[in-house]
Write a protein that holds these residues in place. Sequence first.
Motif, PDB file in Angstrom:
ATOM      1  N   SER A 173      -7.485  -4.123   6.818  1.00  0.00           N
ATOM      2  CA  SER A 173      -7.373  -2.771   6.265  1.00  0.00           C
ATOM      3  C   SER A 173      -7.430  -1.759   7.388  1.00  0.00           C
ATOM      4  O   SER A 173      -7.980  -2.029   8.469  1.00  0.00           O
ATOM      5  CB  SER A 173      -8.480  -2.507   5.234  1.00  0.00           C
ATOM      6  N   SER A 190      -3.881  -1.268  -4.970  1.00  0.00           N
ATOM      7  CA  SER A 190      -4.476  -0.156  -4.218  1.00  0.00           C
ATOM      8  C   SER A 190      -4.144   1.152  -4.894  1.00  0.00           C
ATOM      9  O   SER A 190      -3.199   1.242  -5.702  1.00  0.00           O
ATOM     10  CB  SER A 190      -3.967  -0.147  -2.771  1.00  0.00           C
ATOM     11  N   ALA A 203       0.857  -1.186   0.000  1.00  0.00           N
ATOM     12  CA  ALA A 203       0.000   0.000   0.000  1.00  0.00           C
ATOM     13  C   ALA A 203       0.888   1.229   0.000  1.00  0.00           C
ATOM     14  O   ALA A 203       2.099   1.165   0.293  1.00  0.00           O
ATOM     15  CB  ALA A 203      -0.930   0.000   1.210  1.00  0.00           C
TER      16      ALA A 203
END
Length: 1551
Positions: free
Chosen positions: A369, A578, A282
């Motif tokens: 997450s 992402s 990410a």
Amino acid sequence: MEEAGKVRAPEELRAEAPGGRSSAAEDALEVSWVQGFSSKNFGFINNHTVCYPCGNYILFLDIETKKTSVLQCQTGQVGAFTANGNRQVLAFSDRKLNPIIYVCTFPELNKLTELKGNVQLDYTLLALSFTGSYLASYSSIPEFVLSVWNWQENILLCSVSQPGVTATSLSFNPMNWQQLCFVNESSITVWHIERNNDEHHLKQNPVKLPNGQDSTSPGEDLFFPVSHSEDQYYGPVLPVSAIAGLVGDEAETFTGTVYTYKPAHSREAVKLLDACSSCFLAADFLTPGNKYCVSVTASAEVQVWLLEDGTCLSKLNLNIEATAMACCPSSNSVALGTRRGQIYFLDITNAEAPRVVYRIFPSKFPVLSLHYDQSGQFLIARATEGHIFILDARPSKLFQVLGYVVFADEILGISIVSDLKDDTVEVVVLLNVAEVQRARLEIFFLSSALITDNDKYVNEYGMFNASAIRKDKYDLDYPLSSAVRLKDNLVYGYCTRAPFICKYHLSEENKLEDPSVYLSEKRTPSNQFGSGFLCLSPNSRWLASAAKDGVLFIYHTFTMDILAQKHCHSYQGGGIRSMVFSLDGKFILVNGEKDGALVCLKWKKIDNIEAEEADHHWHSLLALLNKSTSDENNVLKSMAEWQLDQESTLESLPEEKFKEAAFKSSSVEVTEDGNITIWYSASTDDMSWIGQIIKKVTREETERFASQKEELQMGIKKLRKTIQKMMHENDQVPDTEKLEQQEFNLDTEEQERTQAEAEQKVATVREEIEMKNLANYYLQNVIKHECWDAMYVKGRAVKCFHMACEVKNYPLQERSEEELETLEKVLRLQKIETADLKKKNVEIESETVLPEDRGEKAEVMADENASYCLTGSLSSLYGGDTSILYHQWDLHTREQKVNQIVLLKDIIYKVKTAFNKEFDTVVQQKEQEIARVKERNLRIREILAQLDLQVEVWEPSLADDEKPERALTVQDSEIKAEKYLTEQEREKAELLAKLEMERRNAALNNDRLRALNDMMGGMLEVRKEDILKMDISPPPFISKPENSWNEEEKKIFSEYEQKVKELNEEKEKYRGALENELKKLEASIQETTQHFDETVCKLSEKKVKLEMVIYQEELKIVYLVYALLLDEELGTREAGLHHFLVKKENEKIKTARTIQTAKNKIEAYRDTRETATAEEKNLECSFTKHFADVPANLRDELFQLYKHRPKAPVTGMLLGTANPYVDCSGSAEDHKEALTLLMKAMDELDSSEHMPKGLNPSVWEHFCLARRKKVKSEELVKWKDRTLTEMQTFLQRRMDENKKIESQIEAIFQELTWLEEEKMKLQLNLTVQFLLKQGQVELQSADIPDYTDAILINKSVIEELNCAIMAQGEKKIASMVECKDFSKGIFQLEWQHKKMRMQIEDLKQKAQDIVTLPISKDRQLFLTELNYDSNIEHRISVMEQTLGIMDKLHKKNVKHQQKRIKELEKCISLKEQENYELSLELKEMLVSVSERRHIFEAADTQHVSQRIAEQRYQEILKQKHLRGLVKEQEEQFEILQGEVARLRSRTFPIL
């Protein structure tokens, strides 16, 4: 070079963007920078720039400035890649169907050409030549083609296919582009690119790799050896390929050898690029979002990047398994979630030195997450099992866990909507409802009150109350993979079934009543494939859509118009993992799933209104966050760094060990719906937040209700006693008044629930046990079927009764129908062959009459053929029929050998079957013997019972080996656990027990039987066996005194005594009879069992002989199988050679055609070259004609200039790089390049400075043009000469190859001839097995003799020859004995003659001695004295007395000397002790001397030191004198010892 971060994509590549999207949308976004290094491939594009592929991009890194530029592949992911730093060009391929190779320049990044071949899937390797415009490519499945291109002219020069070869490296020789190194997984090949004018050919040359000692061995050709070796016993040694059974092309390359190479490490390397330990997980923007961004990999490697140009400012590796990451808007902190459930918080206030400052452990569930709201108050953490944790995002509150929410369904995603005015946060949770194929949204609200007064809104277990977060639920009509919510109840969702985006308005108008589902207002096609997700910009104006195809779309949230699209990743790399918008909306971070690329996008074309609105939103957000951001950053800076080495090491443990450690401590949570959740913790420090809360609640409840708990326990105990008392009283009352057992249960429902849970657990356990039992039962059946049921004869053993002897039978499988049919076929064929052979023999005998001696020899041979010696085994003695076998001398063909193997196996089977029959007889005999022994033991036990003897009776039985079927059944005695009975079995057992009890009660109530047992032991008659139990009762008056008896009583007593005596005699007689019977029975048992043991021993001996016979037959089979294998290997080798021969003949035809074509081309080219040479000579001859009007002196000077040539030109490229590699090729391109350089060098000679004086300028110009034409003509001739030489070299190589092929063909024919000879030898030179008696064969050594020149003949020939030799030997021995006797008489006469001669010499010597003998006193005494002997004895006695006296004196002297020696030794030891003490004193004195020397030097006391020195000198002299005395005494002692030895030898000379 391009500006740092600038992305270039040539227009030609842009035109191939997938999907045909609008160019306006494609141009709206541009790549700002790309980071990532997949460590797949890289190369230098020039001296200070390195380039490498990363995802859809090729990155160029300046190693001096560390600046990066990017080239994007618009068609997807970059495949194969290569770079040439000499010409500053690079080549790469895409990864679409029918891929294309692109060649681009640097730093312009312009596309030079596209190479389109016939490759269908992918290129694996590319290579550029150092000089020249040549490129090599290698494709993977399905072509496996190596190709060479001229990329400048877009021409495929040549190619070759290598099916199934996986290449690992491909490179040109820098010194010669016509050599190409090709490396695969097992070998290295140098391909030569040979040229014949405009034709190119690839010729391979395998490289001899070094062996393990770093030296290159010559290495033999394992497929085609130079010489043949042959083992005298095992036959010819064939290549490995023939043994492996390979015939085709693989036989030539099959060697079975693996080469390894270990490179040496020379100098320490400098790290230029650092590949990430894993792909990017990410990325997010660091507050305020316009300067820095942060990325994290799956291995928790955190990197901080400069947003302007993508410079890596810092790196921090946590070495854990990360799962999520998010940056806090209200501070420069970063939250990092892990698979173990921890959340790490990093301080990045200093972008160049990130550090871990805190860690939260909410639960053991992995974090999926992390999300921050826009105000930076809350951190929402999504975990597995439907858990969502809410944390205080501020460092000043130490990231406190506020509570958690649990959802029953699977959570697909979370979307956060912040209302900065109302200070509330909406959390939209997308759920996957398993029952229906629809999505569900659940929305709950978070307010600032949750932070200020947290205890009011959570229960005792830390879970938020339903009233505190106000949950709303919405069911949607389509299944979604992602959803985002806007402020005005608008929801956008990415559909999973079809590629479109659904728009929902969460109002009652769009709600369907039955079922209660919200319908979508609009569906927008996404033009994407694969699963995707949505992302909303901070100002909620832009909606981003990303999917597995790697294309990013940005829509306007109101109109759903496409604002931008970018093919920043590819489906080959897994698509987009992402993406995130910056707070100001200017930048977008996108990272791929597997390609390892992090892409930063920025707006290139955007509407001003959109940009101003995004900027306004950013400034308004910063205005709200500035104060809190400053305060929180100050707190963050003041926090101490979290010590990773002090925390639990569970993060680095494997999953199994982590679970094992977690089970050390556990806690239980009971949710509202009755589910039980177990939370594990290894220790207090590693206990999760939920675990600590549960532990705290449990402890508080235990302390709070301790007294009530104790009272309840006491009450329960009292109640239990009361109930037990009532139950006991209930058991005492009659059955009509008894209460049922269930009426004593106080809580029937709880009991039923507990019983149901117990039954459920029992059912689960029973099901698991049944499954395990089923698996074991299946395994048992498989083993039983293969090892027991399939056996026609089961394996078992028979043992002796009294000896440790055991015999086993032969387990046999029943022969299959195919085996029996094969055996019957072979027997039928053998009978036919035997009958045919007999018929031929009869015909021959009728035509030819044998002589008598020939007939006798034939009979002898027939007898020998029937003998066991020639048969090679004794199987005919043990049930095998050897008459059906082929004779060992007749096994020439392959069919005969195969049939012989079948017959030998049948003989082995019959021998084993015959033994098994005899074995079964012995087994039956043992069973009978055991039955007899058991019968006798019954009588023995009766006798022992009558004799009242406690003796153990020997009871034989069959062992488990003798009854192997016992292993298949389980006896009740083998089961230790209590047997489980079903309800029916329990009722049946109770019924049987009740019937047995009734029967016993009936027997007790029978008066007749009871009286019979009491009076006569249950018998109506008295048996003889009961005599020992009989007893005569004494008369009743026996208790009275004897003197009080009357006559009647005395008479009765005498009769009583007589009866007792008779009874005792009867008992003794019967006892003796019983004892004799017992001895006979025991003797009989011993005799029969010993006889059986002898039978078993004989059977064991026979089994040993049978093993020998079986081994003999198996040895024959081994020889035959080896002969068949060798014949098969020879056939395989022959087939391989034929295939190789066809291949070489085809190569020869092809080479002959190539030679003829090359000759024709050479002839044609030679004409062209001669024409060019003639033109060049004509130009020189015409010089005088063209300049005839020029004066002679100037003409001569011009002619000298006409001959003058410039120096050999050197390319500027080589001069600039100082590169030693020179292109040695002679291609047309090289000729043009050299000619261009030469013309540039001619410009200097054409200048007016070199013009002769007085020459007209027009003439000079004409001269320069003529000279240039001459130079061009000369260069053309040279180039044609080089080309002709190259063509002639090519022709010579082909001719050499043709000769080599001819020699190989000749060698193949020789090899085939050798194989035919070997096959014939194998058929004729048979291996025959003989059976010889033990001791008949003797060898001098362990080595097998050399029988290469031996022949097999009849034994009678050897015997006749031996008889003749023995007769001649006896004659020779008789002659030798006669000669020996005659020689013996001669030797005897010679000896007598010699003896007489010696006697004569002795007599002469005695006479001479008598004449010359002197008369001494002793001789006179001897002659005159009458008693000479007595006189001598007297003298001897006197000498003995003298010797005795001397001996005593000697012993006395010895004792004196020994005493003296002891004294000296004692003195020596004293002296040594004194010396040791003196040495110690010397050391001390040396120390004191040293000290005094220092004192003396300091105090100048010279006279004191002189006196001390004088004293020391005297002591040293004294020591020296003592040493001298010791030495003198030692010498005297040695002299005395010598004197003693001399006296001893003189006194006792005999000793």
